[in-house]
Design a protein around this motif. Structure first.
Motif, mmCIF file in Angstrom:
data_model
loop_
_atom_site.group_PDB
_atom_site.id
_atom_site.type_symbol
_atom_site.label_atom_id
_atom_site.label_comp_id
_atom_site.label_asym_id
_atom_site.label_seq_id
_atom_site.Cartn_x
_atom_site.Cartn_y
_atom_site.Cartn_z
ATOM 1 N N MET A 104 8.630 81.353 53.102
ATOM 2 C CA MET A 104 8.458 80.518 51.908
ATOM 3 C C MET A 104 9.689 80.568 51.004
ATOM 4 S SD MET A 104 5.742 78.729 51.733
ATOM 5 C CE MET A 104 4.358 78.563 52.860
ATOM 6 N N ALA A 105 9.913 79.472 50.295
ATOM 7 C CA ALA A 105 11.035 79.380 49.360
ATOM 8 C C ALA A 105 10.834 80.340 48.193
ATOM 9 C CB ALA A 105 11.153 77.947 48.842
ATOM 10 N N ILE A 106 11.928 80.735 47.578
ATOM 11 C CA ILE A 106 11.896 81.648 46.429
ATOM 12 C C ILE A 106 11.018 81.069 45.313
ATOM 13 C CG2 ILE A 106 14.059 80.665 45.525
ATOM 14 C CD1 ILE A 106 14.683 83.443 44.338
ATOM 15 N N CYS A 107 10.232 81.954 44.676
ATOM 16 C CA CYS A 107 9.349 81.512 43.582
ATOM 17 C C CYS A 107 10.098 81.560 42.245
ATOM 18 C CB CYS A 107 8.100 82.383 43.526
ATOM 19 S SG CYS A 107 8.422 84.084 43.008
ATOM 20 N N ASP A 108 9.523 80.937 41.237
ATOM 21 C CA ASP A 108 10.169 80.881 39.909
ATOM 22 C C ASP A 108 10.346 82.262 39.291
ATOM 23 O OD1 ASP A 108 10.353 78.165 40.113
ATOM 24 O OD2 ASP A 108 8.567 77.736 38.910
ATOM 25 N N ASP A 109 9.384 83.168 39.528
ATOM 26 C CA ASP A 109 9.499 84.519 38.948
ATOM 27 C C ASP A 109 10.712 85.255 39.516
ATOM 28 O OD1 ASP A 109 7.273 84.303 37.307
ATOM 29 O OD2 ASP A 109 5.895 85.001 38.847
ATOM 30 N N ASN A 128 12.625 89.096 46.746
ATOM 31 C CA ASN A 128 11.422 88.347 47.131
ATOM 32 C C ASN A 128 10.219 89.056 46.540
ATOM 33 O OD1 ASN A 128 10.308 90.365 49.267
ATOM 34 N ND2 ASN A 128 12.475 90.106 49.760
ATOM 35 N N CYS A 129 9.047 88.471 46.700
ATOM 36 C CA CYS A 129 7.800 89.120 46.268
ATOM 37 C C CYS A 129 6.673 88.611 47.156
ATOM 38 C CB CYS A 129 7.535 88.855 44.787
ATOM 39 S SG CYS A 129 7.068 87.153 44.411
ATOM 40 N N THR A 130 5.429 88.923 46.803
ATOM 41 C CA THR A 130 4.323 88.486 47.664
ATOM 42 C C THR A 130 4.132 86.971 47.633
ATOM 43 O OG1 THR A 130 2.791 88.944 45.871
ATOM 44 C CG2 THR A 130 2.985 90.615 47.576
ATOM 45 N N ASN A 131 4.754 86.294 46.677
ATOM 46 C CA ASN A 131 4.597 84.840 46.569
ATOM 47 C C ASN A 131 5.745 84.055 47.210
ATOM 48 O OD1 ASN A 131 2.215 85.199 45.097
ATOM 49 N ND2 ASN A 131 3.356 85.458 43.200
ATOM 50 N N CYS A 132 6.712 84.765 47.813
ATOM 51 C CA CYS A 132 7.860 84.032 48.375
ATOM 52 C C CYS A 132 8.625 84.897 49.364
ATOM 53 C CB CYS A 132 8.788 83.570 47.250
ATOM 54 S SG CYS A 132 9.669 84.902 46.403
ATOM 55 N N GLY A 133 9.585 84.253 50.035
ATOM 56 C CA GLY A 133 10.496 84.997 50.900
ATOM 57 C C GLY A 133 10.142 84.954 52.369
ATOM 58 N N PRO A 134 10.827 85.802 53.167
ATOM 59 C CA PRO A 134 10.656 85.758 54.625
ATOM 60 C C PRO A 134 9.321 86.328 55.057
ATOM 61 C CG PRO A 134 12.076 87.599 54.023
ATOM 62 C CD PRO A 134 11.795 86.841 52.751
ATOM 63 N N ARG A 135 8.750 85.749 56.090
ATOM 64 C CA ARG A 135 7.529 86.258 56.719
ATOM 65 C C ARG A 135 7.743 86.175 58.244
ATOM 66 N NH1 ARG A 135 6.882 86.472 51.827
ATOM 67 N NH2 ARG A 135 4.952 86.372 50.652
ATOM 68 N N TYR A 136 7.470 84.968 58.801
ATOM 69 C CA TYR A 136 7.564 84.755 60.256
ATOM 70 C C TYR A 136 8.923 85.209 60.808
ATOM 71 C CZ TYR A 136 8.308 82.181 64.619
ATOM 72 O OH TYR A 136 8.632 81.839 65.899
ATOM 73 N N LYS A 277 6.369 74.577 47.261
ATOM 74 C CA LYS A 277 6.699 75.949 47.659
ATOM 75 C C LYS A 277 7.377 75.995 49.032
ATOM 76 C CE LYS A 277 2.091 77.152 49.531
ATOM 77 N NZ LYS A 277 1.528 75.792 49.533
ATOM 78 N N GLU A 278 7.211 74.927 49.852
ATOM 79 C CA GLU A 278 7.846 74.897 51.183
ATOM 80 C C GLU A 278 9.301 74.419 51.122
ATOM 81 O OE1 GLU A 278 3.471 74.571 51.558
ATOM 82 O OE2 GLU A 278 4.936 73.343 50.489
ATOM 83 N N LYS A 279 9.608 73.548 50.178
ATOM 84 C CA LYS A 279 10.955 72.975 49.997
ATOM 85 C C LYS A 279 11.592 72.499 51.325
ATOM 86 C CE LYS A 279 11.883 75.065 45.572
ATOM 87 N NZ LYS A 279 10.486 75.482 45.366
#
Length: 744
Positions: A104-109, A128-136, A277-279
């Motif tokens: 997911m793309a970086i979040c505003d926070d 990153n945080c739990t609302n954004c960043g690398p996963r897969y 959020k996907e951008k």
């Protein structure tokens, strides 16, 4: 007082689900615990009945932003008298089924953190945080714990660990959590692999290199981008030359939405998708060439621009030191997957790039950028990747087999079905090289590892020369072949869970037909178990076989041979005829007469190529779908005329249309009347089968104008119709269709 046990399945790991549950339980004065396992999230709760109901309602209706709940099962248990609520250790079972979250793309926070000089992550490019960043892209297997990711080698500092262990913090159990002190580092290299600078200085330096007109490679979430100044004609042309990419459009990354608006005309829906959020890369209308400063070499000959905004902290920091939009195209060799490692970039693209910006968090699973467009004021996914994939669909009932589907040869994807899950992999690409076949193999191994998955059944395409078909037949497992265009139909049916007879228009470029010919202009009556060919474009010959795909003039000449004598053709004042010497036309005529390297096709995609040639728009194309984009660009919405055609038995006969086009000299009129004719064709055939819902599928329906004009007419006639939105209409959706044919 009551005690319940809850199991939640879906995308519920790596998305802040457990701290969300923890806080929700505290809010509702409930006791118990929550943990992860390979199937999802488990929750034990005890408390007042009304509070339990409130908890469940909130969980269902307002989950964390990146979560996708597929199912919530709860059952009453014996009271255990818990005294607190805790997050307990993940456990492993023998039945992995939790769904992997897309990157997911970086979040505003997190953007605020890297821009705040008081924050200890100020200017840290990999936050990153739990609302954004690398996963897969960083995961080896489930459950999604740090030890199962490429972050395993980075030991958290005390500050990061404090956040990681605090359920009230948004970085609680964010597996890639790190900072400048303890996390991955970035560095700048030249194309001789010599390190030049590191940390924030490397970003400042690469911004300067881009300003100076250099071509650079920058590591993203799922692979490297080739990057240069999008306003500089000289460097964009140089990139085309070095990459040997004559006209295929480049995607452009912008600092923000406002910068995109300087160069494009956006609808509200396009704005919404670009800033989501996907951008994803979103295809939009470019402003007139005189109203934009973008290089004329970004998207030559078309008026569409693939644009997206900065989606990683690294990109945001780059734009802090750079005010111009940048070309950001996948770093790869033609027909090969996106590159993941700096050394690969130097080995394969050392002659293309001058500098490389790298970081030492490994990309385990490559993942390209998603590409979408808006049609009928709704999203249409063209390339399913970062932000959207892996994509999961919930089945209406459980399958008793584990099924693996291998997709097509172009825009390859794989799909898996097990229990009540149907999962589509991210875009793999065209299986036209050894490297891309290795990537295909690696993706299969990755998904097998995620779910401890060994297929009972493999489903593949009927084409005997597809690499995926060859792979299937070498596995020693039961294999079923599904016709390509039928699989297109089934992929749309799968998206809407349709289990009824449909009238399906399956229009694309190439697919192996049941009679050994190349199909692509098909009308089927179909359901999940069988299909019947109701109509198809009359066969025409592809002069030179594969070569005709890159040379639309060959397809057009073949259609002229079908409708005029050689003598008549040599006298025609026509752009197609002018594109050949008389000697070449005579040789082609012999090929046509004798069927030498001239396979028969009913392809709608090739028909678009022919119209581009006959109208004088293009005689050669350098990328798939180029002629379709150019015909769409020439379409005049005020034109209400159409070419004629005939329906004879099962044949769509276009001989009248070709003769009428030959007499026309206005390319705008030709393109407009041609698209209008296809709209008329779909409507006329659909009127013959009034009792059947309509499916529109295949890559040709990515043509936004064609899709919207048909949709308008079908809506006006109050007909029920479907086309894929989340699953690609093109060959990227084939694997989903292949699996759907085998489900109960």
């Amino acid at each position: 007082m009551k005690s319940i046990q809850i199991q939640v399945k879906g995308i519920v790991q790596g998305v802040g689900f457990r701290p969300y549950v923890y806080n929700l339980a505290l809010k509702n004065k409930l006791f118990g615990w929550v943990n992860n396992d390979d199937q999802g999230v488990n929750i034990a709760l005890e408390g007042d009945t009304l509070n339990l109901e409130n908890f469940l309602n909130t969980l269902k209706n307002s989950p964390p932003p990146l979560a996708k709940i597929d199912s919530i099962r709860s059952e009453e248990k014996k009271l255990q008298n818990f005294k607190s609520f805790e997050i307990i250790e993940s456990k492993t079972t023998s039945n992995k089924s939790t769904i992997i979250s897309p990157d997911m793309a970086i979040c505003d926070d997190c953007i605020d953190d890297i821009n705040n000089p008081e924050n200890f992550r100020y200017e840290y490019a990999l936050t990153n945080c739990t609302n954004c960043g690398p996963r897969y892209s960083i995961i080896n297997t489930v459950p999604y714990d740090r030890c199962n990711t490429s972050m395993a080698k980075f030991k958290m500092c005390s500050k990061c660990e404090e956040e990681y262990k605090n359920p009230l913090n948004r970085r609680y159990h964010a597996q890639p959590v790190s900072c400048e002190v303890c996390g991955p580092k970035i560095a700048l290299y030249n194309n001789k692999n010599e390190q030049l600078s590191k940390d924030i200085q490397s970003i400042i330096d690469i911004a300067q290199k881009i300003k100076e007109g250099k071509i650079v490679a920058i590591k993203g979430l799922g692979g490297f981008h080739l990057v240069c100044n999008a306003l500089d004609d000289k460097v964009v042309y140089e990139l085309r030359d070095r990459k040997n990419r004559p006209t295929k459009p480049f995607a452009v990354m912008f600092k923000n939405l406002e910068q995109i608006k300087e160069h494009t005309t956006l609808t509200k829906k396009e704005e919404e998708i670009i800033t989501s959020k996907e951008k994803p890369i979103t295809l939009v209308k470019m402003k007139n060439i005189n109203s934009t400063k973008l290089s004329k070499y970004i998207a030559p000959n078309i008026d569409r621009l693939g644009c997206f905004i900065a989606y990683t902290p690294l990109h945001h920091l780059l734009f802090k030191y750079l005010n111009t939009p940048i070309v950001a195209t996948s770093a790869n060799l033609s027909d090969e997957p996106i590159l993941r490692f700096k050394d690969e970039v130097i080995e394969k693209l050392g002659g293309v790039v001058d500098f490389i910006l790298d970081f030492d968090r490994d990309i385990i699973n490559a993942c390209d950028d998603s590409v979408v467009q808006v049609a009928n004021d709704d999203i249409l996914v063209l390339r399913n990747a970062r932000g959207y994939a892996p994509t999961s669909l919930k089945l209406s009932s459980k399958t008793n087999k584990k099924i693996l589907a291998l997709g097509a040869n172009q825009k390859s994807t794989i799909a898996l079905a097990f229990e009540d899950n149907l999962i589509l992999s991210p875009h793999i690409g065209d299986l036209g090289s050894i490297t891309s076949i290795e990537y295909f193999n690696r993706t299969i191994k990755t998904f097998k590892r995620f779910y401890d998955f060994e297929p009972d059944l493999i489903v593949c395409d009927k084409h005997p020369n597809y690499e995926s078909t060859k792979w299937a037949k070498n596995q020693g497992i039961e294999t079923i072949e599904i016709q390509h265009h039928y699989a297109h139909v089934l992929s749309t049916m799968a998206e809407y869970n349709l289990d009824e007879k449909v009238l399906a228009f399956s229009f694309d470029g190439t697919g192996f037909g049941d009679d050994g010919n190349i199909w692509g202009g098909e009308v089927f009556i179909a359901d999940k178990k069988e299909y019947k060919r109701a109509y198809h474009l009359n066969y025409f010959k592809l002069l030179g076989g594969e070569k005709s795909i890159k040379e639309p003039k060959r397809v057009a000449l073949s259609l002229l041979f079908d409708n005029f004598s050689l003598e008549e053709i040599l006298l025609l004042d026509n752009p197609t005829v002018k594109a050949f010497s008389q000697g070449e036309i005579k040789i082609m005529h012999t090929m046509w007469q004798k069927g030498l390297n001239a396979p028969k096709t009913s392809s709608m995609g090739r028909l678009f190529d022919a119209i581009a040639s006959l109208s004088g728009i293009a005689q050669i194309q350098s990328f798939e779908g180029e002629t379709g984009l150019q015909i769409e660009m020439a379409y005049d919405k005020t034109c209400n005329k159409s070419y004629r055609y005939k329906l004879v038995d099962e044949i769509i006969d276009l001989s009248i249309c070709i003769k009428e086009i030959e007499k026309e000299k206005n390319k705008i009129l030709i393109c407009s009347k041609f698209i209008n004719m296809l709209v008329d064709l779909v409507i006329e055939i659909s009127n013959k089968f009034n009792d059947l819902p309509i499916v529109l599928t295949g890559g040709v329906f990515q043509n936004k104008t064609l899709l919207e004009e048909i949709s308008k007419k079908l809506t006006k006639l109050n007909k029920k119709y479907y086309y894929s939105k989340k699953i690609p209409l093109n060959d990227g959706g084939i694997s989903i269709g292949q699996i759907y044919s085998q489900l109960n």
